[in-house]
Design a protein around this motif. Structure first.
Motif, PDB file in Angstrom:
ATOM      1  N   SER A 298      -3.288 -16.201  -4.700  1.00 14.43           N
ATOM      2  CA  SER A 298      -2.714 -17.480  -4.275  1.00 14.43           C
ATOM      3  C   SER A 298      -2.352 -17.505  -2.798  1.00 14.43           C
ATOM      4  CB  SER A 298      -1.472 -17.798  -5.116  1.00 14.43           C
ATOM      5  OG  SER A 298      -0.432 -16.860  -4.866  1.00 14.43           O
ATOM      6  N   THR A 299      -2.282 -16.349  -2.155  1.00 13.13           N
ATOM      7  CA  THR A 299      -2.007 -16.316  -0.708  1.00 13.13           C
ATOM      8  C   THR A 299      -3.215 -16.769   0.097  1.00 13.13           C
ATOM      9  OG1 THR A 299      -2.745 -14.023  -0.463  1.00 13.13           O
ATOM     10  CG2 THR A 299      -0.404 -14.383  -0.979  1.00 13.13           C
ATOM     11  N   GLY A 300      -4.382 -16.802  -0.552  1.00 12.03           N
ATOM     12  CA  GLY A 300      -5.605 -17.149   0.154  1.00 12.03           C
ATOM     13  C   GLY A 300      -6.242 -15.963   0.842  1.00 12.03           C
ATOM     14  N   LYS A 301      -5.627 -14.787   0.711  1.00 11.79           N
ATOM     15  CA  LYS A 301      -6.150 -13.590   1.357  1.00 11.79           C
ATOM     16  C   LYS A 301      -6.618 -12.578   0.312  1.00 11.79           C
ATOM     17  CE  LYS A 301      -3.186 -13.957   5.464  1.00 11.79           C
ATOM     18  NZ  LYS A 301      -2.163 -13.278   6.299  1.00 11.79           N
ATOM     19  N   ALA A 302      -7.760 -11.959   0.602  1.00 12.11           N
ATOM     20  CA  ALA A 302      -8.275 -10.901  -0.265  1.00 12.11           C
ATOM     21  C   ALA A 302      -7.813  -9.553   0.276  1.00 12.11           C
ATOM     22  CB  ALA A 302      -9.799 -10.951  -0.305  1.00 12.11           C
ATOM     23  N   GLY A 303      -7.593  -8.615  -0.615  1.00  5.03           N
ATOM     24  CA  GLY A 303      -7.187  -7.275  -0.189  1.00  5.03           C
ATOM     25  C   GLY A 303      -7.585  -6.247  -1.223  1.00  5.03           C
ATOM     26  N   ALA A 304      -8.046  -5.101  -0.753  1.00  6.19           N
ATOM     27  CA  ALA A 304      -8.427  -4.010  -1.644  1.00  6.19           C
ATOM     28  C   ALA A 304      -7.952  -2.700  -1.027  1.00  6.19           C
ATOM     29  CB  ALA A 304      -9.939  -3.987  -1.845  1.00  6.19           C
ATOM     30  N   PRO A 305      -7.659  -1.698  -1.844  1.00 11.07           N
ATOM     31  CA  PRO A 305      -7.152  -0.436  -1.293  1.00 11.07           C
ATOM     32  C   PRO A 305      -8.210   0.318  -0.502  1.00 11.07           C
ATOM     33  CG  PRO A 305      -7.559  -0.226  -3.646  1.00 11.07           C
ATOM     34  CD  PRO A 305      -7.734  -1.675  -3.320  1.00 11.07           C
ATOM     35  N   THR A 306      -7.781   0.943   0.574  1.00  8.68           N
ATOM     36  CA  THR A 306      -8.650   1.845   1.314  1.00  8.68           C
ATOM     37  C   THR A 306      -8.612   3.203   0.625  1.00  8.68           C
ATOM     38  OG1 THR A 306      -8.138   0.741   3.410  1.00  8.68           O
ATOM     39  CG2 THR A 306      -9.118   2.936   3.544  1.00  8.68           C
ATOM     40  N   GLY A 307      -9.765   3.669   0.224  1.00  6.13           N
ATOM     41  CA  GLY A 307      -9.851   4.973  -0.423  1.00  6.13           C
ATOM     42  C   GLY A 307     -10.651   5.939   0.419  1.00  6.13           C
ATOM     43  N   GLY A 308     -11.100   7.002  -0.205  1.00 11.19           N
ATOM     44  CA  GLY A 308     -11.915   7.966   0.502  1.00 11.19           C
ATOM     45  C   GLY A 308     -11.370   9.375   0.385  1.00 11.19           C
ATOM     46  N   VAL A 374     -11.280  -6.187   4.663  1.00  6.40           N
ATOM     47  CA  VAL A 374     -10.216  -6.562   3.732  1.00  6.40           C
ATOM     48  C   VAL A 374      -9.549  -5.328   3.120  1.00  6.40           C
ATOM     49  CG1 VAL A 374     -11.391  -8.721   3.192  1.00  6.40           C
ATOM     50  CG2 VAL A 374     -11.682  -6.756   1.678  1.00  6.40           C
ATOM     51  N   ALA A 375      -9.994  -4.141   3.521  1.00  7.55           N
ATOM     52  CA  ALA A 375      -9.399  -2.916   2.992  1.00  7.55           C
ATOM     53  C   ALA A 375      -8.003  -2.720   3.568  1.00  7.55           C
ATOM     54  CB  ALA A 375     -10.273  -1.713   3.322  1.00  7.55           C
ATOM     55  N   GLN A 376      -7.074  -2.338   2.721  1.00  5.46           N
ATOM     56  CA  GLN A 376      -5.670  -2.218   3.101  1.00  5.46           C
ATOM     57  C   GLN A 376      -5.220  -0.764   2.958  1.00  5.46           C
ATOM     58  OE1 GLN A 376      -3.133  -5.406   1.791  1.00  5.46           O
ATOM     59  NE2 GLN A 376      -1.445  -4.018   1.363  1.00  5.46           N
ATOM     60  N   PRO A 377      -4.842  -0.101   4.062  1.00  6.21           N
ATOM     61  CA  PRO A 377      -4.400   1.292   3.977  1.00  6.21           C
ATOM     62  C   PRO A 377      -3.157   1.435   3.109  1.00  6.21           C
ATOM     63  CG  PRO A 377      -4.876   0.682   6.252  1.00  6.21           C
ATOM     64  CD  PRO A 377      -4.883  -0.587   5.447  1.00  6.21           C
ATOM     65  N   ARG A 378      -3.064   2.545   2.421  1.00 10.14           N
ATOM     66  CA  ARG A 378      -1.872   2.821   1.620  1.00 10.14           C
ATOM     67  C   ARG A 378      -0.752   3.329   2.519  1.00 10.14           C
ATOM     68  NH1 ARG A 378      -4.960   6.339  -3.096  1.00 10.14           N
ATOM     69  NH2 ARG A 378      -7.006   5.693  -2.360  1.00 10.14           N
ATOM     70  N   PRO A 379       0.488   3.095   2.160  1.00  7.31           N
ATOM     71  CA  PRO A 379       1.597   3.612   2.972  1.00  7.31           C
ATOM     72  C   PRO A 379       1.641   5.137   2.917  1.00  7.31           C
ATOM     73  CG  PRO A 379       2.422   2.699   0.911  1.00  7.31           C
ATOM     74  CD  PRO A 379       0.965   2.338   0.983  1.00  7.31           C
ATOM     75  N   ALA A 380       2.172   5.736   3.970  1.00 13.79           N
ATOM     76  CA  ALA A 380       2.284   7.199   4.042  1.00 13.79           C
ATOM     77  C   ALA A 380       3.478   7.667   3.214  1.00 13.79           C
ATOM     78  CB  ALA A 380       2.423   7.645   5.491  1.00 13.79           C
ATOM     79  N   LEU A 381       3.405   7.368   1.926  1.00 15.24           N
ATOM     80  CA  LEU A 381       4.463   7.731   0.989  1.00 15.24           C
ATOM     81  C   LEU A 381       3.918   8.835   0.085  1.00 15.24           C
ATOM     82  CD1 LEU A 381       7.292   6.963  -0.223  1.00 15.24           C
ATOM     83  CD2 LEU A 381       6.030   5.460  -1.804  1.00 15.24           C
ATOM     84  N   PRO A 382       4.469  10.049   0.154  1.00 12.43           N
ATOM     85  CA  PRO A 382       3.918  11.155  -0.633  1.00 12.43           C
ATOM     86  C   PRO A 382       3.811  10.869  -2.121  1.00 12.43           C
ATOM     87  CG  PRO A 382       5.445  11.998   1.001  1.00 12.43           C
ATOM     88  CD  PRO A 382       5.554  10.495   1.046  1.00 12.43           C
ATOM     89  N   GLU A 383       4.728  10.069  -2.644  1.00 13.43           N
ATOM     90  CA  GLU A 383       4.726   9.779  -4.074  1.00 13.43           C
ATOM     91  C   GLU A 383       3.781   8.640  -4.466  1.00 13.43           C
ATOM     92  OE1 GLU A 383       8.755  11.294  -2.758  1.00 13.43           O
ATOM     93  OE2 GLU A 383       7.377   9.734  -2.101  1.00 13.43           O
ATOM     94  N   TYR A 384       3.147   8.004  -3.489  1.00 11.45           N
ATOM     95  CA  TYR A 384       2.402   6.777  -3.763  1.00 11.45           C
ATOM     96  C   TYR A 384       1.316   6.973  -4.814  1.00 11.45           C
ATOM     97  CZ  TYR A 384       0.279   2.221  -2.853  1.00 11.45           C
ATOM     98  OH  TYR A 384      -0.206   0.937  -2.984  1.00 11.45           O
ATOM     99  N   SER A 385       0.552   8.038  -4.707  1.00  6.43           N
ATOM    100  CA  SER A 385      -0.529   8.263  -5.661  1.00  6.43           C
ATOM    101  C   SER A 385      -0.006   8.411  -7.083  1.00  6.43           C
ATOM    102  CB  SER A 385      -1.326   9.513  -5.270  1.00  6.43           C
ATOM    103  OG  SER A 385      -2.423   9.703  -6.123  1.00  6.43           O
ATOM    104  N   SER A 386       1.184   8.985  -7.224  1.00 11.33           N
ATOM    105  CA  SER A 386       1.764   9.180  -8.554  1.00 11.33           C
ATOM    106  C   SER A 386       2.240   7.878  -9.178  1.00 11.33           C
ATOM    107  CB  SER A 386       2.938  10.165  -8.467  1.00 11.33           C
ATOM    108  OG  SER A 386       2.488  11.440  -8.051  1.00 11.33           O
ATOM    109  N   LEU A 387       2.356   6.812  -8.382  1.00  9.37           N
ATOM    110  CA  LEU A 387       2.808   5.534  -8.915  1.00  9.37           C
ATOM    111  C   LEU A 387       1.788   4.929  -9.886  1.00  9.37           C
ATOM    112  CD1 LEU A 387       4.230   3.839  -5.672  1.00  9.37           C
ATOM    113  CD2 LEU A 387       5.495   5.077  -7.443  1.00  9.37           C
ATOM    114  N   TYR A 388       0.529   5.313  -9.753  1.00  9.63           N
ATOM    115  CA  TYR A 388      -0.503   4.741 -10.618  1.00  9.63           C
ATOM    116  C   TYR A 388      -0.340   5.156 -12.072  1.00  9.63           C
ATOM    117  CZ  TYR A 388      -3.110   3.437  -6.392  1.00  9.63           C
ATOM    118  OH  TYR A 388      -3.490   2.882  -5.200  1.00  9.63           O
ATOM    119  N   THR A 389       0.296   6.303 -12.324  1.00 13.30           N
ATOM    120  CA  THR A 389       0.356   6.819 -13.691  1.00 13.30           C
ATOM    121  C   THR A 389       1.063   5.855 -14.631  1.00 13.30           C
ATOM    122  OG1 THR A 389       0.375   9.084 -12.832  1.00 13.30           O
ATOM    123  CG2 THR A 389       1.090   8.766 -15.109  1.00 13.30           C
TER     124      THR A 389
END
Length: 425
Positions: A298-308, A374-389
């Motif tokens: 609804s913001t009108g903006k597309a965004g996807a996570p930057t991976g790799g 449209v790729a959006q970098p993830r924050p430099a939060l060490p726990e961020y990857s664990s949030l997906y669980t």
């Protein structure tokens, strides 16, 4: 290669001490012989690994005093295996790390900083956002090897058969197109990966939110904007022409088999699947693969996570093995190596000079290169990857109707509060 983000105990490393630090690493050497370093590769064993092995062979030919013990570790097991090995013994000297793991490993003390080393002699050669994603507290702990993002992959022939001339730009347009495709072709219009938080990120970004607000230390996964995002997510499994939620063990394979065989017209996925898609009966003509940005919210903006993935060097190896590992990291991430890997695996290089004419002649690479904006970098939060669980677990219940949206996101927020005790709810 991916991408059900593996459930991980990585966060336990954040309080761990580097028990193996000061050891000789997992390789061997002698005063008169070559240094042998161990490299853990996490690429797909069937369609990607042989090409990484070829690069390693080139490295050994160019560096006769360094031997490489190449070990392929399945991606969905690698995070925990690395965590265990680096916290005790048996760790590789150098390894291929998902970008989401790097900060946590660095915080735990497992990685050596690469700034000013042969591994990263020219940071400006790489895309700046990817260097930033490899940093923790101002130091760089990985050299970018490949990058990726999520896009809308679609079967051009099926879209044309349904009378659709352009890919959808919003989730509402996607649902409408899916219904049209089902009516006019008999084929399912769209399938969404269910019960996987990584694939839900475009829905969050499209509403201007994330799982957490790292800068302000706030949990946002159950905010009104997040509820709006997951309401749209849930609708993608219940609309005409869309495939019902599949949370079985083989759900990812089911989705890819359907897409590759022309039984579903569109999916959300990344470039790691391009070589497998090209083997499908619907994509023997590679140009039939359409690639577009993920739909906007609804913001009108597309965004996807930057991976790799980054190449990282273990801090517990001795000086000789670290030096050899740093030289290896530089070789693996050189323009020539990244260009070779891109041409063989249809993955995206991390440095502009690796996007040669031959690389860009692959329609899959060219397509994903166009949507990296449209790729959006993830924050430099060490726990961020664990949030997906927790998010993935609750999204699976939401997608299949076992749990309401707000209760499911509230349950996720409660888990996040335990993981991030200094974050406000």
């Amino acid at each position: 290669m991916r991408r059900g983000i593996a459930a991980s105990a990585l966060v336990a490393a954040l309080a761990a001490t580097l028990a193996a630090c000061g050891s000789s690493g997992s390789g061997t050497s002698s005063a008169s012989g070559p240094v042998t370093i161990t490299y853990w590769d996490t690429s797909n064993a069937t369609n990607e690994m042989p090409n990484y092995q070829a690069v390693v062979q080139k490295f050994e030919a160019a560096n006769p005093n360094i031997k490489v013990n190449f070990v392929n570790v399945p991606f969905d097991q690698a995070q925990d295996k690395l965590q265990t090995a680096m916290g005790s013994k048996g760790a590789p000297d150098v390894f291929r790390s998902d970008v989401g793991w790097t900060a946590a490993f660095a915080k735990a003390g497992f990685l050596t900083p690469l700034d000013g080393t042969p591994a990263l002699s020219d940071p400006s050669a790489y895309q700046p956002s990817l260097i930033k994603q490899a940093q923790y507290q101002g130091k760089t702990y990985g050299v970018p090897l490949v990058t990726d993002t999520l896009g809308l992959l679609y079967n051009k022939a099926l879209f044309t058969q349904a009378g659709i001339t352009t890919p959808p730009t919003t989730w509402d347009e996607l649902k409408a197109d899916a219904a049209t495709i089902k009516t006019k072709t008999g084929v399912d219009g769209f399938e969404m990966r269910a019960g996987d938080g990584y694939y839900a990120m475009p829905l969050f970004y499209g509403e201007g939110t994330d799982m957490v607000d790292a800068a302000n230390k706030k949990i946002t996964v159950n905010s009104p904007d997040a509820v709006k995002a997951i309401t749209t997510y849930q609708s993608l499994f219940n609309s005409p022409g869309t495939v019902k939620a599949d949370i079985t063990t083989d759900s990812y394979a089911h989705m890819m088999d359907a897409f590759n065989g022309g039984k579903v017209a569109a999916i959300i996925n990344g470039p790691w699947e391009i070589t497998n898609i090209y083997k499908g009966s619907s994509f023997t003509d590679h140009t039939n693969l359409g690639i577009a940005p993920v739909p906007a919210g609804s913001t009108g903006k597309a965004g996807a996570p930057t991976g790799g993935h980054n190449i990282c060097v273990y801090a517990g190896s001795d000086a000789a093995h670290q030096a050899a590992a740093e030289k290896f990291a530089a070789f693996m991430t050189s323009a020539d190596s990244e260009s070779f890997i891109a041409q063989k695996n249809s993955t995206l290089p991390t440095r502009p000079d690796a996007f040669t004419a031959d690389v860009k002649s692959d329609p899959g690479i060219a397509g994903f290169q166009q949507i990296l904006s449209v790729a959006q970098p993830r924050p430099a939060l060490p726990e961020y990857s664990s949030l997906y669980t927790s998010l993935s677990t609750n999204l699976g219940k939401i997608a299949t109707g076992q749990q309401g949206i707000q209760p499911g996101l509230d349950a996720t927020a409660q888990d996040y509060a335990k993981l991030l005790p200094d974050f406000a709810k």
